[in-house]
Design a protein around this motif. Structure first.
Motif, PDB file in Angstrom:
ATOM      1  N   GLU A  99      12.461 -72.033  81.398  1.00 52.40           N
ATOM      2  CA  GLU A  99      12.024 -72.920  82.476  1.00 52.40           C
ATOM      3  C   GLU A  99      11.051 -73.977  81.963  1.00 52.40           C
ATOM      4  O   GLU A  99      11.102 -75.140  82.382  1.00 52.40           O
ATOM      5  N   VAL A 126      13.438 -76.483  80.063  1.00 56.15           N
ATOM      6  CA  VAL A 126      14.522 -77.138  80.792  1.00 56.15           C
ATOM      7  C   VAL A 126      13.988 -78.133  81.817  1.00 56.15           C
ATOM      8  O   VAL A 126      14.648 -79.143  82.124  1.00 56.15           O
ATOM      9  N   LYS A 127      12.802 -77.897  82.341  1.00 53.06           N
ATOM     10  CA  LYS A 127      12.269 -78.813  83.355  1.00 53.06           C
ATOM     11  C   LYS A 127      11.941 -80.186  82.772  1.00 53.06           C
ATOM     12  O   LYS A 127      11.774 -81.155  83.515  1.00 53.06           O
ATOM     13  N   SER A 140      14.066 -81.493  80.561  1.00 48.91           N
ATOM     14  CA  SER A 140      15.365 -81.918  80.046  1.00 48.91           C
ATOM     15  C   SER A 140      16.220 -82.523  81.153  1.00 48.91           C
ATOM     16  O   SER A 140      16.033 -82.227  82.338  1.00 48.91           O
ATOM     17  N   PHE A 156      21.320 -79.161  80.551  1.00 47.10           N
ATOM     18  CA  PHE A 156      21.351 -77.892  79.820  1.00 47.10           C
ATOM     19  C   PHE A 156      22.806 -77.575  79.505  1.00 47.10           C
ATOM     20  O   PHE A 156      23.663 -77.621  80.385  1.00 47.10           O
ATOM     21  N   ILE A 183      19.474 -68.852  85.879  1.00 47.44           N
ATOM     22  CA  ILE A 183      19.691 -70.146  85.225  1.00 47.44           C
ATOM     23  C   ILE A 183      19.947 -71.226  86.276  1.00 47.44           C
ATOM     24  O   ILE A 183      19.339 -72.302  86.256  1.00 47.44           O
ATOM     25  N   CYS A 199      17.663 -74.566  87.259  1.00 46.75           N
ATOM     26  CA  CYS A 199      18.207 -75.907  87.040  1.00 46.75           C
ATOM     27  C   CYS A 199      18.320 -76.694  88.337  1.00 46.75           C
ATOM     28  O   CYS A 199      18.033 -77.906  88.372  1.00 46.75           O
ATOM     29  N   HIS A 254      14.827 -77.952  89.335  1.00 45.44           N
ATOM     30  CA  HIS A 254      14.279 -79.033  88.511  1.00 45.44           C
ATOM     31  C   HIS A 254      15.233 -80.213  88.372  1.00 45.44           C
ATOM     32  O   HIS A 254      14.940 -81.155  87.617  1.00 45.44           O
ATOM     33  N   VAL A 256      18.260 -80.416  87.019  1.00 46.09           N
ATOM     34  CA  VAL A 256      18.871 -80.469  85.679  1.00 46.09           C
ATOM     35  C   VAL A 256      20.371 -80.179  85.788  1.00 46.09           C
ATOM     36  O   VAL A 256      20.777 -79.187  86.395  1.00 46.09           O
ATOM     37  N   LYS A 257      21.194 -81.055  85.208  1.00 39.21           N
ATOM     38  CA  LYS A 257      22.640 -80.851  85.191  1.00 39.21           C
ATOM     39  C   LYS A 257      23.001 -79.762  84.174  1.00 39.21           C
ATOM     40  O   LYS A 257      22.311 -79.576  83.171  1.00 39.21           O
ATOM     41  N   ILE A 258      24.111 -79.064  84.417  1.00 38.81           N
ATOM     42  CA  ILE A 258      24.589 -78.018  83.516  1.00 38.81           C
ATOM     43  C   ILE A 258      25.990 -78.364  83.031  1.00 38.81           C
ATOM     44  O   ILE A 258      26.899 -78.582  83.842  1.00 38.81           O
TER      45      ILE A 258
END
Length: 383
Positions: free
Chosen positions: A154, A157-158, A160, A163, A184, A188, A191, A193-195
């Motif tokens: 975490e 990734v926050k 980024s 991920f 996960i 994501c 925050h 965040v794309k995966i």
């Protein structure tokens, strides 16, 4: 009943695994167990389909048909219980092609992209070659099994934009469980965040169940780009076929536009029929393959435990890859590689390429006689 132990000869089929021995390892008289394709014939249903296609005797430009995407949708629903939307799926030549274009589409130069180490080498290569910043969440070993350090996850990734998830994990063979994937996804989503989820090994499950992270709810589906392919499953890596599932139709269409700029937006003359036949008629073959792989894994782990106990190896939950821990020998990657090649006559992928110094990856998707030969060579190198 398929004979997965029949003698094979790939010396004349231009395979990178066999034909590349001299250029990659300096010798041709070594056993290659490095590239992640199988020394096993593809299903007969696919071979017969290829012959029938060849008998048409005309190989002009092709156009994607509904049966191609539909075969994937039906397969995923049957095998994994997850219904994909046909209108959000695009063809792509390879998962690596998809990775490259998604990195360009979802991030700008200098943006951070997080991966988990050890990792598939192309993740690192595509991030760096596109001028993005690599962020690493190192997986931890707990009771011999890789687990996620979620505190570190975490924290990193926050910061980024994206991920990249490998599910199942290459090279360790971990099948991520629902609880892990949910955590996960929750982090994501929270925050923004794309995966990008590489699920190319999702059909090669030996223990447990594959869960696509995009299947965990609409909120999660909206941030996930799922990469799938029949090529690992049915040993078709050379046909240049994969799929990517997008959150929106608009993003899919933008991706196809990018592929069309370099003229690779349509499947080739042969790959569509081969993929359709594999997904529609290859399930029985796959079940027999999985039993063969389980037997090979058991044999290899027992052999290593009895003959080379300094090498530590855990049973993979998926894939046909063994992640060998050679750290007890106290050698760097180059010396380990030299021992394998010069003393054992064996070609493996060294752990340094995966951000896993002191390890090596061994492909056991082969006839038993070849596996026995490879294990004897491993023993010769380190026993």
């Amino acid at each position: 009943m398929v004979d997965f132990n029949k003698k094979i000869d790939r010396n004349k089929n231009d395979s990178r695994k066999w034909a590349g021995r001299k250029s990659y390892f300096g010798r041709e008289d070594i056993l290659p167990m490095w590239v992640a394709d199988m020394d096993i014939e593809a299903p007969n249903v696919v071979i017969e389909t290829l012959k029938n296609k060849a008998n048409q005797k005309i190989f002009g430009y092709t156009m994607e048909n509904e049966r191609y995407i539909g075969s994937l949708v039906n397969w995923v629903e049957k095998r994994h219980g997850y219904k994909l939307s046909c209108d959000k799926i695009a063809h792509s030549p390879t998962v690596v092609t998809t990775l490259n274009l998604l990195i360009k589409a979802l991030t700008d130069e200098g943006d951070k992209i997080m991966i988990q180490s050890p990792t598939y080498p192309q993740f690192v290569k595509q991030i760096k070659n596109n001028g993005r910043e690599l962020v690493v969440n190192e997986l931890l070993k707990k009771e011999g099994r890789y687990v996620i350090d979620f505190i570190d996850f975490e924290e990193k990734v926050k910061c980024s934009k994206v991920f990249i998830l490998c599910n199942p994990h290459n090279p360790s063979g971990r099948v991520w469980e629902r609880e892990e994937l949910s955590k996960i996804a929750e982090i994501c989503v929270r925050h923004g965040v794309k995966i990008i989820s590489d699920e190319i090994h999702s059909d090669l499950i030996l223990e447990g169940k594959h869960i696509s992270i995009a299947s965990l709810g609409k909120e999660v589906e909206n941030i996930v780009y799922t990469c799938l392919s029949s090529t690992k499953t049915f040993n078709l890596a050379g046909i240049q076929s994969s799929f990517v599932v997008f959150p929106t139709i608009e993003e899919k269409e933008g991706f196809i536009d990018e592929l069309s700029l370099i003229g690779v937006h349509e499947p080739n003359s042969f790959c569509m029929d081969m993929v359709i036949s594999a997904y529609n008629n290859g399930e029985e073959w796959l079940e027999e393959l999985l039993n063969h792989l389980r037997g090979n894994i058991e044999f290899a782990i027992d052999y290593i435990g009895e003959n080379i106990p300094q090498i530590r190896v855990e049973k993979p939950e998926a894939t046909y890859l063994l992640w060998l821990d050679l750290r007890e020998y106290g050698m760097d990657n180059e010396i380990l590689k030299e021992r394998l090649v010069e003393d054992g006559g064996l070609a493996l992928m060294m752990g340094g390429a995966f951000m896993g110094d002191g390890f090596a990856r061994m492909n056991i998707a082969c006839p038993r006689y070849m596996l026995e030969d490879g294990l004897e060579r491993l023993k010769k190198a380190f026993g």
